[in-house]
Design a protein around this motif. Structure first.
Motif, short mmCIF file in Angstrom:
data_model
loop_
_atom_site.label_atom_id
_atom_site.label_comp_id
_atom_site.label_asym_id
_atom_site.label_seq_id
_atom_site.Cartn_x
_atom_site.Cartn_y
_atom_site.Cartn_z
N UNK A 102 9.18 5.35 -4.69
CA UNK A 102 10.14 6.09 -3.85
C UNK A 102 9.49 6.67 -2.59
N UNK A 103 8.15 6.85 -2.63
CA UNK A 103 7.43 7.43 -1.51
C UNK A 103 6.36 6.45 -1.02
N UNK A 104 5.77 6.70 0.15
CA UNK A 104 4.74 5.79 0.67
C UNK A 104 3.59 5.58 -0.32
N UNK A 105 3.00 4.40 -0.24
CA UNK A 105 1.95 3.99 -1.18
C UNK A 105 0.69 3.66 -0.40
N UNK A 152 1.02 -9.97 0.71
CA UNK A 152 1.93 -9.89 -0.43
C UNK A 152 3.03 -8.86 -0.23
N UNK A 153 2.69 -7.73 0.35
CA UNK A 153 3.70 -6.70 0.62
C UNK A 153 4.69 -7.17 1.69
N UNK A 154 4.19 -7.82 2.72
CA UNK A 154 5.07 -8.32 3.77
C UNK A 154 6.05 -9.35 3.23
N UNK A 156 7.34 -2.65 4.90
CA UNK A 156 6.64 -2.25 6.11
C UNK A 156 5.20 -1.92 5.75
N UNK A 157 4.22 -2.59 6.39
CA UNK A 157 2.82 -2.48 5.99
C UNK A 157 1.96 -2.09 7.19
N UNK A 158 1.04 -1.17 6.96
CA UNK A 158 0.02 -0.83 7.93
C UNK A 158 -1.35 -1.04 7.32
N UNK A 159 -2.35 -1.30 8.15
CA UNK A 159 -3.71 -1.56 7.67
C UNK A 159 -4.67 -0.55 8.27
N UNK A 160 -5.54 0.00 7.43
CA UNK A 160 -6.64 0.86 7.88
C UNK A 160 -7.95 0.16 7.51
N UNK A 198 0.37 1.51 3.07
CA UNK A 198 -0.86 1.43 3.84
C UNK A 198 -1.91 0.75 2.96
N UNK A 199 -2.45 -0.37 3.46
CA UNK A 199 -3.52 -1.08 2.75
C UNK A 199 -4.81 -0.79 3.51
N UNK A 200 -5.81 -0.30 2.80
CA UNK A 200 -7.02 0.17 3.48
C UNK A 200 -8.26 -0.28 2.73
#
Length: 266
Positions: A40-43, A59-61, A66-70, A84-86
């Motif tokens: 339910x919240x950002x992961x 895989x998320x896309x 919606x995916x961001x990378x760090x 967010x995948x980091x």
């Protein structure tokens, strides 16, 4: 994969952190994506290498998230995305950019690394978030128990079951006897692992390299083949020995290679 997802969702209703154990090739990344899709919240999803970060993000896309990378020069942008995948190395340096309540769930791929200092620092910063560890190898060579960072095991899928179910192919093993390889001179780390420096010294003996490379190239023929080596030095030397017999046949890849992705494509 569905059973693992459902088990995780059940466990995280009752505990703050849980573990999934599944063998390589059985779909751990899909389980992570499926669990994140239900959040339910950002992961926040943490991985150890560039390749794993990109694989997870893809895989998320594919699920429309919606995916961001760090990671290194990549940043997630001004607006916090759904996932967010980091890389751990980047995220531990950027914690100041994230309020402690940024995420409802923190997932650690290669979860057996979760007892490291960097992982613990990240977990401490996001201490109110639920936590999921996913790994194929829960036993650590240093003997440090994962029970110090996880409350329960939600799901375990043994490799023998994966083979029985047709998820993985049966293992066919060949043993090559190498006269000049003396493992009695190699110290042990814990119960199951060899000391890497001692092992490298034994495996990088020229005669031992040839004793492995000869039967290996004969067995594999022209089929694409993946060789796991004990160290970067061992990989470079194995590449050299194979290429002496079959010029251009072998290529080593290590994390230190700036062109690692291009090497893998080749």
């Amino acid at each position: 994969q569905s059973a693992a997802r459902d088990a995780v969702l059940r466990e995280l209703r009752n505990v703050r952190s849980t573990l999934v154990v599944m063998p390589t090739g059985s779909g751990k990344s899909r389980v992570i994506a499926a669990v994140a899709n239900e959040a339910k919240r950002p992961v926040l999803v943490l991985a150890h290498t560039r390749g794993l970060v990109n694989q997870l993000a893809d895989g998320f896309r594919a699920l429309g998230l919606d995916v961001g990378i760090e990671m290194a020069e990549e940043r997630r942008g001004d607006v916090l995305p759904r996932v967010v995948v980091a890389s751990v190395q980047s995220m531990v340096k950027r914690l100041a950019d994230y309020p402690a309540d940024s995420f409802g769930l923190v997932v650690r791929d290669e979860g057996h690394h979760a007892v490291s200092a960097a992982d613990r620092k990240i977990a401490s910063h996001f201490s109110e978030a639920r936590s999921l560890l996913v790994t194929a190898t829960p036993d650590r060579s240093d003997g440090r128990p994962l029970g110090t960072v996880v409350d329960s095991v939600a799901y375990e899928y043994p490799i023998h079951d994966a083979i029985r179910d047709g998820v993985l192919c049966p293992i066919r093993m060949r043993t090559i006897m190498v006269d000049d390889l003396h493992l009695s001179d190699v110290r042990m780390l814990g119960k199951h692992d060899y000391n890497p420096e001692d092992l490298e010294k034994q495996l990088c003996v020229e005669s031992a390299l040839h004793a492995v490379a000869g039967p290996l190239t004969e067995l594999t023929g022209t089929r694409p083949t993946l060789i796991f080596c004990a160290s970067v030095k061992h990989a470079r030397m194995m590449e050299d020995v194979i290429n002496r017999d079959r010029p251009g046949a072998a290529l080593s890849v290590a994390g230190e290679d700036k062109d690692a992705d291009a090497r893998i494509d080749r």
